[in-house]
Design a protein around this motif. Structure first.
Motif, mmCIF file in Angstrom:
data_model
loop_
_atom_site.group_PDB
_atom_site.id
_atom_site.type_symbol
_atom_site.label_atom_id
_atom_site.label_comp_id
_atom_site.label_asym_id
_atom_site.label_seq_id
_atom_site.Cartn_x
_atom_site.Cartn_y
_atom_site.Cartn_z
ATOM 1 N N LEU A 16 0.823 -1.207 0.000
ATOM 2 C CA LEU A 16 0.000 0.000 0.000
ATOM 3 C C LEU A 16 0.857 1.256 0.000
ATOM 4 N N ILE A 17 1.904 1.266 0.824
ATOM 5 C CA ILE A 17 2.797 2.431 0.879
ATOM 6 C C ILE A 17 3.507 2.612 -0.452
ATOM 7 N N SER A 18 4.044 1.534 -1.004
ATOM 8 C CA SER A 18 4.762 1.616 -2.284
ATOM 9 C C SER A 18 3.837 2.074 -3.390
ATOM 10 N N GLY A 19 2.645 1.495 -3.450
ATOM 11 C CA GLY A 19 1.685 1.879 -4.478
ATOM 12 C C GLY A 19 1.310 3.335 -4.354
ATOM 13 N N ASN A 20 1.142 3.810 -3.111
ATOM 14 C CA ASN A 20 0.802 5.200 -2.876
ATOM 15 C C ASN A 20 1.916 6.121 -3.335
ATOM 16 N N ALA A 21 3.180 5.742 -3.077
ATOM 17 C CA ALA A 21 4.309 6.576 -3.502
ATOM 18 C C ALA A 21 4.322 6.717 -5.018
ATOM 19 N N PHE A 22 4.069 5.628 -5.730
ATOM 20 C CA PHE A 22 4.084 5.711 -7.180
ATOM 21 C C PHE A 22 2.870 6.473 -7.695
ATOM 22 N N ALA A 23 1.749 6.411 -6.970
ATOM 23 C CA ALA A 23 0.566 7.162 -7.371
ATOM 24 C C ALA A 23 0.787 8.659 -7.195
ATOM 25 N N GLU A 24 1.749 9.038 -6.349
ATOM 26 C CA GLU A 24 1.998 10.437 -6.058
ATOM 27 C C GLU A 24 3.000 11.067 -7.024
ATOM 28 N N THR A 25 3.413 10.382 -8.065
ATOM 29 C CA THR A 25 4.423 10.941 -8.958
ATOM 30 C C THR A 25 4.035 10.783 -10.424
ATOM 31 N N LEU A 26 4.524 11.711 -11.223
ATOM 32 C CA LEU A 26 4.359 11.650 -12.678
ATOM 33 C C LEU A 26 5.674 11.267 -13.336
ATOM 34 N N CYS A 27 6.656 10.865 -12.526
ATOM 35 C CA CYS A 27 7.971 10.470 -13.032
ATOM 36 C C CYS A 27 7.952 9.005 -13.460
ATOM 37 N N GLY A 28 8.778 8.691 -14.450
ATOM 38 C CA GLY A 28 8.929 7.318 -14.906
ATOM 39 C C GLY A 28 9.835 6.528 -13.970
ATOM 40 N N SER A 29 9.767 5.222 -14.068
ATOM 41 C CA SER A 29 10.560 4.354 -13.188
ATOM 42 C C SER A 29 12.060 4.495 -13.432
ATOM 43 N N ASP A 30 12.462 5.000 -14.596
ATOM 44 C CA ASP A 30 13.884 5.182 -14.906
ATOM 45 C C ASP A 30 14.360 6.615 -14.629
ATOM 46 N N GLU A 31 13.519 7.422 -13.981
ATOM 47 C CA GLU A 31 13.852 8.811 -13.691
ATOM 48 C C GLU A 31 13.991 9.012 -12.179
ATOM 49 N N ILE A 32 14.737 10.031 -11.806
ATOM 50 C CA ILE A 32 14.860 10.387 -10.405
ATOM 51 C C ILE A 32 13.712 11.319 -10.045
ATOM 52 N N ILE A 33 13.057 11.029 -8.931
ATOM 53 C CA ILE A 33 11.994 11.891 -8.424
ATOM 54 C C ILE A 33 12.665 12.943 -7.546
ATOM 55 N N TYR A 34 12.661 14.188 -8.007
ATOM 56 C CA TYR A 34 13.237 15.276 -7.227
ATOM 57 C C TYR A 34 12.190 15.934 -6.327
ATOM 58 N N PHE A 35 10.935 15.849 -6.725
ATOM 59 C CA PHE A 35 9.844 16.420 -5.933
ATOM 60 C C PHE A 35 8.556 15.926 -6.557
ATOM 61 N N SER A 36 7.634 15.427 -5.749
ATOM 62 C CA SER A 36 6.358 14.996 -6.298
ATOM 63 C C SER A 36 5.324 14.874 -5.198
ATOM 64 N N CYS A 37 4.140 15.438 -5.451
ATOM 65 C CA CYS A 37 3.053 15.317 -4.479
ATOM 66 C C CYS A 37 1.713 15.559 -5.151
ATOM 67 N N LYS A 38 0.689 15.022 -4.521
ATOM 68 C CA LYS A 38 -0.673 15.382 -4.888
ATOM 69 C C LYS A 38 -0.953 16.712 -4.208
ATOM 70 N N LEU A 39 -1.688 17.569 -4.887
ATOM 71 C CA LEU A 39 -1.986 18.884 -4.344
ATOM 72 C C LEU A 39 -3.253 18.842 -3.493
ATOM 73 N N ALA A 40 -3.244 19.562 -2.384
ATOM 74 C CA ALA A 40 -4.385 19.603 -1.473
ATOM 75 C C ALA A 40 -5.621 20.111 -2.204
ATOM 76 N N GLY A 41 -6.741 19.478 -1.934
ATOM 77 C CA GLY A 41 -8.002 19.900 -2.530
ATOM 78 C C GLY A 41 -8.112 19.630 -4.012
#
Length: 179
Positions: A16-41
């Protein structure tokens, strides 16, 4: 039997935690996530995705380092900056990203910004030293030259701590030192 149930509970929680982390990003699996979040509201996500900042062999700053801002959902990206050029994004410097890293007695403030179509976009992590209530993460969009015909800047806050925030901090601090 009890240990098997504990193991299955752990695996389920991790999934669940892993799935949630990937749901929170628009980055590909071969890219580094420098910042990613769902926006409030909102159901929208903001992400900064890129390549490694340092060359893995020499540990020098990579001349091919790139960063890309993405906004929207995995099914529909509403803004991508910079757009892909010949199969890959523009290098960081050519895309004209700016970084600000400021340490102060209450914590530190980090911003990576760019200008696109008359607006300045600031992706930020503002952290207080001791009080989590002082922490703020999100994206602020401000019109260039504060055009009165356009509403003033708006900050969209993240729901909680962004994914990749330690990468974001390291990138801004190291890039700021290598200007």
């Amino acid at each position: 039997m009890r240990s098997i149930l504990h193991l299955l509970s752990f695996v389920a929680a991790f999934t669940l935690i892993s799935g949630n982390a990937f749901a929170e990003t628009l980055c590909g699996s071969d890219e580094i996530i420098y910042f990613s979040c769902k926006l409030a509201g909102s159901s929208k996500t903001v992400s900064l995705c890129g390549s490694p900042f340092r060359d893995s062999d020499t540990h020098e700053v990579s001349e091919d380092f790139w960063l890309q801002y993405r906004f929207g959902s995995p099914k529909k990206l509403e803004l991508v900056y910079p757009k892909n050029k010949k199969g890959k994004p523009l290098p960081f410097n050519a895309a004209k990203f700016q970084t600000e890293y400021a340490r102060h007695n209450r914590g530190f403030d980090i911003e990576i910004s760019f200008t696109n179509h008359g607006f300045i976009y600031f992706v930020s992590s503002l952290e207080g030293a001791e009080n989590e209530k002082d922490n703020s993460y999100g994206v602020t969009v401000v019109p260039v030259n504060n055009n009165p015909a356009v509403s003033p800047g708006v900050m969209r806050r993240c729901r909680g701590l962004p994914v990749g925030v330690s990468n974001f901090s390291t990138l801004a601090q190291e890039y700021d030192q290598n200007k």
